[in-house]
Design a protein around this motif. Structure first.
Motif, PDB file in Angstrom:
ATOM      1  N   PRO A   1       0.803  -1.232   0.000  1.00 23.60           N
ATOM      2  CA  PRO A   1       0.000   0.000   0.000  1.00 23.60           C
ATOM      3  C   PRO A   1       0.833   1.279   0.000  1.00 23.60           C
ATOM      4  N   ALA A   2       1.823   1.353  -0.876  1.00 26.74           N
ATOM      5  CA  ALA A   2       2.645   2.557  -0.986  1.00 26.74           C
ATOM      6  C   ALA A   2       1.931   3.588  -1.863  1.00 26.74           C
ATOM      7  N   LEU A   3       2.167   4.864  -1.586  1.00 29.63           N
ATOM      8  CA  LEU A   3       1.473   5.925  -2.300  1.00 29.63           C
ATOM      9  C   LEU A   3       1.774   5.881  -3.796  1.00 29.63           C
ATOM     10  N   GLY A   4       3.044   5.720  -4.152  1.00 31.48           N
ATOM     11  CA  GLY A   4       3.400   5.663  -5.561  1.00 31.48           C
ATOM     12  C   GLY A   4       2.737   4.515  -6.286  1.00 31.48           C
ATOM     13  N   ALA A   5       2.637   3.367  -5.601  1.00 35.52           N
ATOM     14  CA  ALA A   5       1.985   2.202  -6.203  1.00 35.52           C
ATOM     15  C   ALA A   5       0.502   2.474  -6.445  1.00 35.52           C
ATOM     16  N   ARG A   6      -0.147   3.147  -5.505  1.00 32.20           N
ATOM     17  CA  ARG A   6      -1.560   3.493  -5.668  1.00 32.20           C
ATOM     18  C   ARG A   6      -1.753   4.458  -6.841  1.00 32.20           C
ATOM     19  N   LEU A   7      -0.849   5.421  -6.980  1.00 31.15           N
ATOM     20  CA  LEU A   7      -0.933   6.364  -8.091  1.00 31.15           C
ATOM     21  C   LEU A   7      -0.719   5.649  -9.420  1.00 31.15           C
ATOM     22  N   GLU A   8       0.232   4.718  -9.454  1.00 30.46           N
ATOM     23  CA  GLU A   8       0.495   3.964 -10.679  1.00 30.46           C
ATOM     24  C   GLU A   8      -0.712   3.119 -11.064  1.00 30.46           C
ATOM     25  N   GLU A   9      -1.355   2.501 -10.081  1.00 31.54           N
ATOM     26  CA  GLU A   9      -2.591   1.757 -10.336  1.00 31.54           C
ATOM     27  C   GLU A   9      -3.656   2.661 -10.952  1.00 31.54           C
ATOM     28  N   ALA A  10      -3.861   3.812 -10.319  1.00 32.26           N
ATOM     29  CA  ALA A  10      -4.903   4.719 -10.788  1.00 32.26           C
ATOM     30  C   ALA A  10      -4.613   5.227 -12.193  1.00 32.26           C
ATOM     31  N   PHE A  11      -3.349   5.401 -12.517  1.00 32.84           N
ATOM     32  CA  PHE A  11      -2.982   5.888 -13.848  1.00 32.84           C
ATOM     33  C   PHE A  11      -3.111   4.803 -14.916  1.00 32.84           C
TER      34      PHE A  11
ATOM     35  N   ARG B   1      -0.724  -8.218 -16.622  1.00 32.47           N
ATOM     36  CA  ARG B   1      -0.856  -7.828 -15.214  1.00 32.47           C
ATOM     37  C   ARG B   1       0.506  -7.423 -14.661  1.00 32.47           C
ATOM     38  N   ASN B   2       0.617  -6.138 -14.337  1.00 29.57           N
ATOM     39  CA  ASN B   2       1.881  -5.521 -13.951  1.00 29.57           C
ATOM     40  C   ASN B   2       1.972  -5.410 -12.422  1.00 29.57           C
ATOM     41  N   ALA B   3       2.811  -6.239 -11.817  1.00 31.82           N
ATOM     42  CA  ALA B   3       2.959  -6.237 -10.360  1.00 31.82           C
ATOM     43  C   ALA B   3       3.782  -5.031  -9.915  1.00 31.82           C
ATOM     44  N   ILE B   4       3.245  -4.265  -8.965  1.00 28.97           N
ATOM     45  CA  ILE B   4       3.931  -3.087  -8.440  1.00 28.97           C
ATOM     46  C   ILE B   4       4.157  -3.275  -6.948  1.00 28.97           C
ATOM     47  N   GLY B   5       5.382  -3.136  -6.535  1.00 28.62           N
ATOM     48  CA  GLY B   5       5.720  -3.319  -5.126  1.00 28.62           C
ATOM     49  C   GLY B   5       5.791  -1.997  -4.390  1.00 28.62           C
ATOM     50  N   LYS B   6       6.899  -1.772  -3.720  1.00 22.42           N
ATOM     51  CA  LYS B   6       7.051  -0.591  -2.874  1.00 22.42           C
ATOM     52  C   LYS B   6       7.505   0.599  -3.722  1.00 22.42           C
ATOM     53  N   MET B   7       6.571   1.194  -4.419  1.00 25.03           N
ATOM     54  CA  MET B   7       6.857   2.368  -5.240  1.00 25.03           C
ATOM     55  C   MET B   7       6.497   3.621  -4.445  1.00 25.03           C
ATOM     56  N   SER B   8       7.490   4.430  -4.141  1.00 22.92           N
ATOM     57  CA  SER B   8       7.248   5.639  -3.358  1.00 22.92           C
ATOM     58  C   SER B   8       6.666   6.741  -4.229  1.00 22.92           C
ATOM     59  N   PHE B   9       6.265   7.815  -3.593  1.00 20.77           N
ATOM     60  CA  PHE B   9       5.737   8.978  -4.308  1.00 20.77           C
ATOM     61  C   PHE B   9       6.777   9.523  -5.280  1.00 20.77           C
ATOM     62  N   ALA B  10       8.041   9.647  -4.807  1.00 21.01           N
ATOM     63  CA  ALA B  10       9.114  10.150  -5.676  1.00 21.01           C
ATOM     64  C   ALA B  10       9.370   9.192  -6.828  1.00 21.01           C
ATOM     65  N   ASP B  11       9.332   7.883  -6.565  1.00 23.00           N
ATOM     66  CA  ASP B  11       9.537   6.900  -7.632  1.00 23.00           C
ATOM     67  C   ASP B  11       8.489   7.058  -8.726  1.00 23.00           C
ATOM     68  N   TYR B  12       7.242   7.261  -8.305  1.00 21.24           N
ATOM     69  CA  TYR B  12       6.172   7.435  -9.286  1.00 21.24           C
ATOM     70  C   TYR B  12       6.430   8.663 -10.152  1.00 21.24           C
ATOM     71  N   ILE B  13       6.780   9.770  -9.520  1.00 20.59           N
ATOM     72  CA  ILE B  13       7.013  11.004 -10.261  1.00 20.59           C
ATOM     73  C   ILE B  13       8.134  10.830 -11.279  1.00 20.59           C
ATOM     74  N   TRP B  14       9.254  10.277 -10.831  1.00 24.86           N
ATOM     75  CA  TRP B  14      10.397  10.169 -11.731  1.00 24.86           C
ATOM     76  C   TRP B  14      10.196   9.110 -12.807  1.00 24.86           C
ATOM     77  N   ARG B  15       9.370   8.136 -12.535  1.00 19.23           N
ATOM     78  CA  ARG B  15       9.028   7.161 -13.576  1.00 19.23           C
ATOM     79  C   ARG B  15       8.253   7.847 -14.699  1.00 19.23           C
ATOM     80  N   ARG B  16       7.276   8.672 -14.345  1.00 22.12           N
ATOM     81  CA  ARG B  16       6.510   9.406 -15.344  1.00 22.12           C
ATOM     82  C   ARG B  16       7.394  10.437 -16.056  1.00 22.12           C
ATOM     83  N   VAL B  17       8.268  11.101 -15.312  1.00 20.75           N
ATOM     84  CA  VAL B  17       9.177  12.086 -15.908  1.00 20.75           C
ATOM     85  C   VAL B  17      10.079  11.417 -16.942  1.00 20.75           C
TER      86      VAL B  17
END
Length: 471
Positions: free
Chosen positions: A203-213, A305-321
């Protein structure tokens, strides 16, 4: 100033605002049409996944397929991801799992699975062949050349697929059997791909954002663009294609003249190795098949089906960047338009235009707009998942969806500011046409940008050289 001059100026201003308002509403309707097309296509394609006839034929009757899985470290859900390829309902396939380093920790999982499924045709390739800066391509070169079959299925290590995926994908790639004398279409399907569907294991924030996206807006637009099919649009989580086709392309995106023989084409610097200079090699391979050979792509009715583990908020941002910076060097015009396809920006544009034309309160329109946009996105999720968002996580998912929508523009702006990216712990500089070169250790990100934490790792991946038993 004479009164008639003021009147003329006011009229010109009114006319300009009127034209801009009409253009804004027209753009809004185009975006909604595209979104509804994606939603409708998702319903038609993914809510029914019939079993392929190829699942039950004899091995001699099914085209041979080589499944290539490049590995690096202990990715999230790795055992289940790899096991899904051992359990495919297909009679004629081999599995080649490859690692660059003989000490790679993924090997322990690989040996366990090979021991569990001794009757499967599976083998391991250890050691990469460096043909460019892209480590995935370097890892794939040897299994690519050793594959026994012309049809290749390349899957990322963080992807799980349903048992019927391979059979249904081969159906799409080779087309249904036909005994009629009618000639096949001039532009055959050269690549079958699958929409990524993310699921968070933590339940990491970045993982939740990646799911929603990935499970809503990205999937909706991805499906819509591929339904319209005016150009190549492929994500490389799970791709099926012919090696004989790949051997004819080189990423130049220049059409191959019909007068050039197959032998002449094959003698040039072409094939998978030619794509080692790109970071987004999957997209470039797909574009090359489309533009160089004049072939087409298609989606099957399965998801990756893309498994997402401990993706932090910063990880999510920089992945999209990272991918914004890659795209702006590959398709600049489309990347510049990107903010105007997002719900917040397009909603504000439409609200302003309707307020001017019809005096509709902006706040009222934005409430209706956001609610309707969310409903469509949730419907896309249900089509891909086979069920609605679970009630236990619905509130968190919707909250992540709103946060993702609000972050889209700031992330885009951050992505447009630079050309360096981090990918699996390595720093690259993106060049023209999406090619990359290894960058030095100099930190491009400074000042206020460091507030985001910087790109520490590739999303949910962890680095072998920094964390005990993780990648």
């Amino acid at each position: 100033m004479p009164s008639n001059a003021l009147t003329d100026s006011s009229t010109e201003k009114h006319t300009a605002y009127l034209v801009l308002s009409i253009v804004g509403i027209a753009w809004y309707l185009i975006l909604w049409s595209l979104g509804l097309l994606g939603c409708r296509s998702a319903r038609r394609r993914y809510r029914l996944r019939p079993r392929s006839p190829l699942a039950t034929v004899s091995p001699s009757s099914a085209p041979g397929v080589s499944i290539l899985r490049p590995l690096k470290g202990l990715d999230t859900n790795l055992y289940e991801n790899l096991e899904s390829t051992f359990t495919q309902e297909y009679p004629n396939y081999e599995i080649i799992l490859s690692v660059a380093d003989e000490n790679d920790q993924a090997l322990s999982v690989v040996w366990d699975l090979i021991a569990k499924y001794p009757h499967k045709d599976a083998k391991v390739v250890i050691g990469e062949e460096v043909v460019g800066v892209n480590p995935k391509v370097n890892n794939l070169i040897r299994p690519y050349r050793q594959a026994a079959n012309d049809i290749l299925w390349v899957l990322d290590s963080n992807v799980t697929v349903a048992p019927g995926t391979l059979a249904r994908s081969v159906d799409v790639l080779i087309g249904p059997p036909s005994s009629s004398p009618v000639s096949p279409p001039s532009r055959r399907i050269a690549l079958v791909h699958h929409v990524p569907f993310a699921f968070a294991t933590e339940p990491a924030l970045g993982a939740r954002l990646e799911e929603a996206f990935l499970n809503t807006n990205h999937a909706k637009m991805y499906i819509a663009i591929n339904t319209v099919a005016i150009d190549s649009c492929v994500v490389g989580k799970s791709n099926l294609y012919h090696r004989s086709d790949i051997e004819r392309v080189n990423g130049s995106l220049k059409p191959i003249a019909p007068t050039i023989s197959t032998e002449d084409v094959a003698s040039e610097d072409r094939g998978l190795a030619a794509f080692g200079r790109f970071l987004a090699e999957d997209n470039m391979i797909a574009s090359a098949l489309w533009h160089e050979l004049g072939l087409r792509h298609d989606l099957s009715c399965d998801v990756a089906r893309n498994a997402i583990g401990k993706m932090s908020f910063a990880d999510y941002i920089w992945r999209r960047v990272r991918w914004i910076r890659v795209r702006k060097h590959m398709v600049l015009a489309a990347t510049l338009v990107e903010p105007f396809t997002e719900s917040v920006v397009v909603g504000l544009i439409a609200a302003t235009c309707l307020n001017y034309l019809l005096h509709i309160p902006r706040w009222l329109f934005l409430i209706i707009h956001c609610g309707a946009w969310l409903m469509v996105d949730l419907d896309v999720y249900e089509s891909l998942a086979g069920h609605p968002v679970p009630e236990s996580s619905r509130l968190a998912f919707v909250a992540a969806w709103f946060m993702r929508e609000g972050l889209a523009l700031p992330i885009w702006m951050l992505g447009m500011l630079g050309s360096e990216v981090d990918w699996r712990g390595r720093k690259y500089r993106v060049l023209q046409n999406g090619e990359v070169e290894r960058a030095d250790d100099r930190q491009e990100h400074s000042g206020w940008i460091r507030w985001f934490g910087g790109p520490s790792q590739d999303g949910h991946y962890q680095r072998l050289d920094t964390v005990g038993n993780a990648q």
